[in-house]
Design a protein around this motif. Structure first.
Motif, PDB file in Angstrom:
ATOM      1  N   UNK A 151      53.906  43.449  52.528  1.00 40.71           N
ATOM      2  CA  UNK A 151      52.441  43.532  52.349  1.00 40.71           C
ATOM      3  C   UNK A 151      51.936  42.182  51.836  1.00 40.71           C
ATOM      4  N   UNK A 152      50.922  41.671  52.504  1.00 38.92           N
ATOM      5  CA  UNK A 152      50.372  40.372  52.114  1.00 38.92           C
ATOM      6  C   UNK A 152      49.991  40.346  50.614  1.00 38.92           C
ATOM      7  N   UNK A 153      49.357  41.445  50.149  1.00 36.46           N
ATOM      8  CA  UNK A 153      48.983  41.647  48.742  1.00 36.46           C
ATOM      9  C   UNK A 153      47.822  40.752  48.294  1.00 36.46           C
ATOM     10  N   UNK A 154      46.681  41.030  48.902  1.00 35.83           N
ATOM     11  CA  UNK A 154      45.435  40.390  48.468  1.00 35.83           C
ATOM     12  C   UNK A 154      45.103  40.871  47.062  1.00 35.83           C
ATOM     13  N   UNK A 155      44.449  40.058  46.216  1.00 36.07           N
ATOM     14  CA  UNK A 155      43.880  38.776  46.613  1.00 36.07           C
ATOM     15  C   UNK A 155      44.815  37.573  46.447  1.00 36.07           C
ATOM     16  N   UNK A 156      45.853  37.654  45.632  1.00 34.63           N
ATOM     17  CA  UNK A 156      46.629  36.430  45.366  1.00 34.63           C
ATOM     18  C   UNK A 156      47.784  36.238  46.342  1.00 34.63           C
ATOM     19  N   UNK A 157      47.979  37.238  47.214  1.00 31.23           N
ATOM     20  CA  UNK A 157      48.977  37.091  48.287  1.00 31.23           C
ATOM     21  C   UNK A 157      50.418  36.881  47.803  1.00 31.23           C
ATOM     22  N   UNK A 158      50.782  37.589  46.739  1.00 36.73           N
ATOM     23  CA  UNK A 158      52.157  37.433  46.233  1.00 36.73           C
ATOM     24  C   UNK A 158      53.193  37.854  47.269  1.00 36.73           C
ATOM     25  N   UNK A 159      52.823  38.836  48.124  1.00 36.04           N
ATOM     26  CA  UNK A 159      53.769  39.265  49.164  1.00 36.04           C
ATOM     27  C   UNK A 159      54.019  38.123  50.140  1.00 36.04           C
ATOM     28  N   UNK A 160      52.931  37.608  50.715  1.00 37.55           N
ATOM     29  CA  UNK A 160      53.061  36.546  51.717  1.00 37.55           C
ATOM     30  C   UNK A 160      53.627  35.265  51.098  1.00 37.55           C
ATOM     31  N   UNK A 161      53.073  34.874  49.942  1.00 38.02           N
ATOM     32  CA  UNK A 161      53.451  33.575  49.377  1.00 38.02           C
ATOM     33  C   UNK A 161      54.806  33.572  48.695  1.00 38.02           C
ATOM     34  N   UNK A 162      55.182  34.711  48.123  1.00 37.06           N
ATOM     35  CA  UNK A 162      56.402  34.717  47.299  1.00 37.06           C
ATOM     36  C   UNK A 162      57.515  35.579  47.898  1.00 37.06           C
ATOM     37  N   UNK A 163      57.180  36.847  48.255  1.00 38.12           N
ATOM     38  CA  UNK A 163      58.254  37.727  48.756  1.00 38.12           C
ATOM     39  C   UNK A 163      58.796  37.214  50.086  1.00 38.12           C
ATOM     40  N   UNK A 164      57.895  36.903  51.011  1.00 40.49           N
ATOM     41  CA  UNK A 164      58.349  36.435  52.313  1.00 40.49           C
ATOM     42  C   UNK A 164      59.108  35.109  52.146  1.00 40.49           C
ATOM     43  N   UNK A 165      58.596  34.246  51.270  1.00 40.46           N
ATOM     44  CA  UNK A 165      59.240  32.950  51.012  1.00 40.46           C
ATOM     45  C   UNK A 165      60.664  33.143  50.495  1.00 40.46           C
ATOM     46  N   UNK A 166      60.824  34.021  49.493  1.00 42.73           N
ATOM     47  CA  UNK A 166      62.176  34.164  48.928  1.00 42.73           C
ATOM     48  C   UNK A 166      63.124  34.865  49.904  1.00 42.73           C
ATOM     49  N   UNK A 167      62.586  35.811  50.701  1.00 43.56           N
ATOM     50  CA  UNK A 167      63.447  36.460  51.706  1.00 43.56           C
ATOM     51  C   UNK A 167      63.869  35.443  52.774  1.00 43.56           C
ATOM     52  N   UNK A 168      62.940  34.567  53.168  1.00 41.34           N
ATOM     53  CA  UNK A 168      63.290  33.511  54.137  1.00 41.34           C
ATOM     54  C   UNK A 168      64.422  32.640  53.608  1.00 41.34           C
ATOM     55  N   UNK A 169      64.309  32.286  52.318  1.00 38.17           N
ATOM     56  CA  UNK A 169      65.335  31.405  51.732  1.00 38.17           C
ATOM     57  C   UNK A 169      66.711  32.074  51.732  1.00 38.17           C
ATOM     58  N   UNK A 170      66.719  33.411  51.676  1.00 40.00           N
ATOM     59  CA  UNK A 170      67.989  34.158  51.707  1.00 40.00           C
ATOM     60  C   UNK A 170      68.316  34.646  53.114  1.00 40.00           C
ATOM     61  N   UNK A 171      67.510  34.214  54.080  1.00 44.80           N
ATOM     62  CA  UNK A 171      67.702  34.542  55.495  1.00 44.80           C
ATOM     63  C   UNK A 171      67.689  36.043  55.779  1.00 44.80           C
ATOM     64  N   UNK A 172      66.738  36.738  55.146  1.00 40.43           N
ATOM     65  CA  UNK A 172      66.557  38.175  55.395  1.00 40.43           C
ATOM     66  C   UNK A 172      65.334  38.360  56.294  1.00 40.43           C
TER      67      UNK A 172
END
Ligand code: MRU
Length: 356
Positions: free
Chosen positions: A192-213
């Motif tokens: 979930x993108x998680x408006x308004x601060x976008x913690x999902x898009x900015x942080x969750x997706x970022x950390x999952x990418x770094x772990x190649x998930x």
């Protein structure tokens, strides 16, 4: 967990300075920032350079260390403790960590106080890391069971960032995901993108990418139709405060996701360390719900063509907006709680059986 292949924790102490990863700059810039004073720690919590219930607790613990380092006068330390507790109202971990620090510093004489504060802050971090790892080991069985039935990729929906960036390491909601990935179970995460601060898009997706998930960012309102289509096997979220009756306070929008999950018979799990349980408040209406600056809605950060982070107005100039940061999911919509001690019902008995 890893960033560009290198292992990090989210907070650490080095040469009299507290180091944090500045989360307001992610995912565009990776900046390690120094906190030199208790004021710096309070500010980092307020403006969300650090965020997530367990991490703001740990930052407050190190805030006490910085206060002691600056001035070991009792009055200054007590005042700093009060200010740290007030820096964000909803996550109970903040008060929990400050109270634990202050209890340990009570009646300690001046020449020992810094060593004791440092030892306790480090212990809070080490304990959180261990607890989050255990949440992962306990939650793994849920993902494994779905995989054994389905024999295909397990699709998991999560809201906000309850990942390692919100804790010291592992995360809460993401910890079972990391364990499943380590074990070779194919998982795909709807973020979930998680408006308004976008913690999902900015942080969750970022950390999952770094772990190649494998993961896909979705607008917050997309989860419902995905559940109706059978594209979500389970939801898992974190929490900022869970009451002893199992009611869960978490990032705004969690409640609506739980309702959609209930309607579509998708299991809805909440992962938490025991430091997030509020054993005192009995009625969820008494939980202080943070209301943040409406600019977080009307303005958004982005990267310009020169790669610099810029802030843009996206609403009509004259419109009013309102920014409640958390909501409450009643226990009846929570399938199970996943804790460091095991999995339990979201109920008074469930929690009491685990945490006597
Ligand atoms: O406002 P935030 O980013 O601090 O909110 C964080 C959340 O809502 C998380 O889900 C919660 O703190 C659990 S973190 C393991």
């Amino acid at each position: 967990m890893k960033i560009q292949g290198k292992e990090y924790r989210t907070i650490w102490y080095e040469n009299k300075v507290v180091k944090i990863i500045d989360q307001t700059k992610l995912p565009h810039q990776f900046i390690i920032k120094d906190l030199n004073s208790v004021k710096d720690a309070i500010n980092a919590i307020k403006i969300m350079e650090v965020r997530g219930a367990p991490l703001i607790g740990a930052t407050a613990a190190y805030g006490i260390v910085l206060a002691v380092q600056e001035n070991n006068n009792k009055e200054f330390i007590n005042k700093s403790a009060d200010e740290l507790i007030k820096s964000r109202p909803t996550a109970i971990n903040l008060k929990w960590a400050v109270d634990r620090m202050m209890k340990n510093l009570l009646n300690v004489n001046n020449d020992l106080i810094l060593d004791i504060a440092l030892k306790e802050a480090k212990e809070i971090c080490d304990e959180d890391e261990k607890f989050c790892e255990n949440i992962g080991i306990n939650g793994l069985e849920i993902i494994e069971e779905i995989y054994n039935k389905k024999k295909n990729t397990v699709n998991i929906l999560t809201h906000c960032n309850a990942g390692w960036l919100a804790t010291i390491n592992w995360g809460t909601a993401t910890s079972p995901i990391y364990q499943a990935h380590k074990k070779g179970i194919p998982v795909h995460i709807w973020v979930d993108e998680t408006r308004p601060r976008n913690q999902g898009a900015n942080l969750t997706s970022y950390e999952l990418n770094e772990e190649e998930i494998p993961n896909t960012i979705i607008a917050d309102n997309t989860g419902g139709i995905l559940m109706q289509r059978g594209d979500v096997d389970m939801c898992i979220v974190g929490t900022d405060r869970t009451l002893s009756n199992g009611d869960v306070c978490n990032k705004i929008g969690t409640y609506l996701k739980a309702l959609a999950a209930h309607d579509n018979k998708v299991p809805f799990y909440v992962a938490l360390p025991s430091s997030t349980i509020d054993w005192n408040i009995k009625d969820a209406k008494e939980i202080p719900i943070e209301e943040r600056d409406s600019k977080e809605l009307s303005n958004i950060d982005g990267v310009n063509s020169r790669g610099e982070i810029e802030n843009f107005l996206i609403y009509p100039k004259k419109s009013k907006s309102m920014n409640l940061a958390f909501d409450i999911t009643p226990a009846k919509y929570v399938t199970k709680l996943i804790t460091e001690k095991g999995i339990c019902d979201a109920s008074t008995e469930g929690l009491k059986n685990l945490f006597k």
